[in-house]
Scaffold this motif. Structure first.
Motif, PDB file in Angstrom:
ATOM      1  N   ASP A 110      -6.957  -0.849   2.340  1.00 17.27           N
ATOM      2  CA  ASP A 110      -5.514  -0.797   2.580  1.00 17.27           C
ATOM      3  C   ASP A 110      -4.960   0.601   2.319  1.00 17.27           C
ATOM      4  N   PHE A 111      -5.382   1.205   1.213  1.00 16.78           N
ATOM      5  CA  PHE A 111      -4.893   2.528   0.830  1.00 16.78           C
ATOM      6  C   PHE A 111      -5.290   3.574   1.869  1.00 16.78           C
ATOM      7  N   THR A 130      -3.732  13.372   8.916  1.00 12.79           N
ATOM      8  CA  THR A 130      -3.670  12.420   7.814  1.00 12.79           C
ATOM      9  C   THR A 130      -5.069  12.207   7.240  1.00 12.79           C
ATOM     10  N   ASP A 171      -3.482   2.920   5.312  1.00 14.02           N
ATOM     11  CA  ASP A 171      -2.074   3.337   5.250  1.00 14.02           C
ATOM     12  C   ASP A 171      -1.940   4.854   5.253  1.00 14.02           C
ATOM     13  N   ASN A 172      -2.806   5.540   4.498  1.00 13.11           N
ATOM     14  CA  ASN A 172      -2.751   7.005   4.480  1.00 13.11           C
ATOM     15  C   ASN A 172      -3.149   7.590   5.824  1.00 13.11           C
ATOM     16  N   TYR A 227       1.748   5.179   4.180  1.00 13.05           N
ATOM     17  CA  TYR A 227       1.633   4.778   2.777  1.00 13.05           C
ATOM     18  C   TYR A 227       2.972   4.954   2.083  1.00 13.05           C
ATOM     19  N   SER A 228       3.422   3.909   1.375  1.00  8.76           N
ATOM     20  CA  SER A 228       4.719   3.963   0.696  1.00  8.76           C
ATOM     21  C   SER A 228       4.636   3.413  -0.733  1.00  8.76           C
ATOM     22  N   GLY A 269      -4.213  10.778   1.330  1.00 10.81           N
ATOM     23  CA  GLY A 269      -2.961  11.524   1.475  1.00 10.81           C
ATOM     24  C   GLY A 269      -3.147  12.996   1.150  1.00 10.81           C
TER      25      GLY A 269
END
Length: 158
Positions: free
Chosen positions: A84-85, A22, A88-89, A94-95, A26
């Motif tokens: 946050d980005f 990861t 999450d990635n 990440y959604s 992304g």
């Protein structure tokens, strides 16, 4: 804008390839405006793969046009939304919205430990941001779709 991509091969025609781990922003084709960062990455990739020659691929992109014509996300620096980005990635969860292009700081090896501690809940958001803001982080421009890649023009490899 001139951007660089470090690899163990020449990459005249970039493609979106699913990575084996990861990454900050992304899936995508990762570039940087910092030649030294690309050179360092090229050396590491070549060493890790045990084949090829450390190669810095040089591209031109009209960044303003690409962001005008594509769905893009820009982070002005180490801000909460960036943290946050990236978190999450890196966790693979990440959604949110899908983007063609993402521009912002690289969570490089210098900050990896800090991010891991944050993701694992060992340190607070405030302490994480404090630690990250004192680091000199280079920017990266990630092309996440073929639509975005159409704005990238190969110049040469070194």
């Amino acid at each position: 804008m001139t951007v660089y991509h470090g690899s163990n091969v020449e990459v005249r025609e970039p493609r979106i390839i699913k990575p084996n781990r990861t990454l900050d922003f992304g899936n995508g084709f990762y570039t940087t405006a910092n030649r030294l960062q690309a050179t360092d990455f090229a050396r590491r990739v070549t060493m890790n793969r045990g084949k090829g020659i450390a190669t810095v691929n040089v591209y031109e992109v009209d960044e303003d046009l690409a962001f005008d014509m594509c769905e893009g996300l820009r982070f002005p620096g180490v801000v909460d939304a960036w943290l946050d980005f990236v978190a999450d990635n890196r966790m693979g969860v990440y959604s949110g919205p899908e983007y063609d292009l993402v521009f912002g700081p690289v969570a490089n090896d210098d900050v990896y430990e800090t991010l891991q501690l944050y993701v694992n809940g060992a340190i607070s958001r405030e302490y994480t941001m404090e630690r990250l803001k004192i680091k000199e982080l280079f920017n990266q421009l990630v092309f996440k779709t073929d639509r975005a890649l159409a704005f990238l023009r190969f110049v040469r490899s070194e």
